[in-house]
Scaffold this motif. Structure first.
Motif: not given
Lengths: 204, 221
Positions: A169-175, B186-190
């Protein structure tokens, strides 16, 4: 009872760049996998002290989750390698040999295999893993998925890909699809073939 | 009128999701957020809110519409059963996120403030204190093994508030949802990376207790 420990990565945290970022590899290994190791040790310690079947059953979820997490991630780090494309290693290169033959036999083409793998892995509804597995009954390579941290039990794991959001997720987000395309550049097909040959040997 | 959810949601929410069995034309749409993407900062980042709403929730809406369209055309029992997973996942995702946006609010608009009233009384009655309630909620939600949701739910059989968790995008069916918290990464990770407890502590600053209070008084005896 001997405690489980976090295995070292076979490469540095930035070695899989640009396909998987250093930031992800660091947190994924040092935090997420470490948590499964710690959790597994705690669960096994409780299990050793548990007195009744009921208590053991109560502990089974923690054993499966943390044990599965430890098994899956240990397999994962080993079936990744710095990419040949970046001139860093042999990741992403499937040489001619028994594994390549088996993939072509069971999927018709490497592209078809990749497509099947990515489609099924993308379709997981929640957290889980995509696997290329060897079906021990008919010795056929198949794409399989497992939910959460369930270990792959029905097949011999040949290649595992983590599709939990923390894996990309940190790199590709939702993709997710971009992550799944990119990771093929760092799949360690030599390790995969080793597992395939070992599984074949034990069939006899 | 066919209702997709019966006992577990407010009447207006049930009407929003109810469709006649024969309808194929009416589509679900992504509800607007009741506040700007950055409005829940610093507790939930604008980056997360934007992706979460415009990408993740949108995907569930689109997936639900596709699944319902396929269901309307499915000629056999077997095909309809084969579609159940897509309906549950995308339908649940749409239900859960729609509830979620509404049970969050900027601190400037009352987020995080639990006023005296029926909901607060019930929380103190059923958990001993508001602090105990939050502690139990966070512990149970952090313990989910995979993706899922933590809920404060109203049990209409016992007239009690209880903490319940659901897996993946399963909608809460056993209780009336009062407060839902998304614990998918996805709700918090970033913002919070692997440190789930930091997210769970922070989010209490933006829980919309007024909306929760409304949900509670709608159903509580």
């Amino acid at each position: 009872m001997a405690e489980h420990t976090l295995p070292s990565l076979p490469y540095s945290y930035d070695a899989l760049e640009p396909h998987i970022s250093e930031e992800i590899m660091t947190i994924h290994h040092k935090k997420h996998h470490q948590a499964y190791v710690s959790g597994l040790n705690a669960a096994e310690a409780s299990f050793a002290k548990s007195q009744s079947p009921k208590e053991k059953i109560v502990l089974s979820a923690a054993l499966k989750f943390n044990g599965g997490g430890h098994i899956n991630h240990s397999l994962f780090w080993k079936n990744l390698a710095p990419s040949a494309k970046q001139g860093k290693g042999h990741g992403g290169v499937l040489k001619d040999g028994p594994l390549k033959e088996a993939i072509l036999r069971d999927f018709k083409s490497f592209e078809a295999f990749k497509k099947d793998f990515n489609t099924q892995t993308l379709a997981i509804q929640g957290s889980g893993w995509g696997w290329l597995g060897l079906n021990p009954h008919n010795h056929v390579l198949e794409v399989v998925t497992t939910p959460n941290q369930d270990p792959l039990l029905s097949h011999v794991p040949i290649i595992g890909v983590d599709i939990w959001e923390h894996a990309f997720y940190l790199q590709y987000k939702n993709i997710k699809a971009e992550y799944l395309d990119a990771i093929w550049n760092v799949i360690n097909f030599e390790e995969a073939e080793k597992r395939y040959l070992e599984a074949g040997a034990s069939k006899l | 009128m066919l209702s997709l959810i019966r006992n577990a949601a407010r009447p207006t929410l049930a009407r929003a999701f109810a469709k006649p069995a024969f309808a194929t034309a009416s589509l679900h749409t992504l509800p607007d957020l009741p506040y700007a993407y950055e409005a829940l900062e610093p507790h939930i980042s604008g980056e997360i809110m934007k992706l979460h709403h415009s990408k993740h929730h949108q995907t569930y809406v689109t997936g639900l519409n596709t699944a319902e369209e396929s269901l309307a055309k499915a000629p056999s029992v077997k095909e309809r059963i084969a579609l159940q997973a897509a309906l549950k996942f995308n339908g649940g995702g749409h239900i859960n996120h729609s509830l979620f946006w509404k049970n969050l609010a900027p601190t400037s608009e009352g987020g995080g403030k639990l006023r005296e009233g029926p909901l607060k009384e019930a929380i103190v009655r059923d958990f001993g204190s508001v602090e105990n309630f939050k502690k139990e909620f966070n512990t149970k939600t952090a313990a989910i093994q995979g993706s899922g949701w933590g809920w404060l739910g109203y049990n209409s059989a016992t007239n009690k508030l209880e903490i319940v968790t659901t897996a993946n995008q399963d909608p809460l069916l056993s209780h009336t949802p009062i407060i839902g918290i998304d614990i998918w990464e996805h709700a918090f990770y970033l913002q919070y990376k692997n440190v789930k407890p930091d997210y769970l502590n922070a989010i209490w600053n933006v829980v919309n207790f007024e909306e929760a209070g409304r949900r509670f008084t709608d159903v509580a005896k």
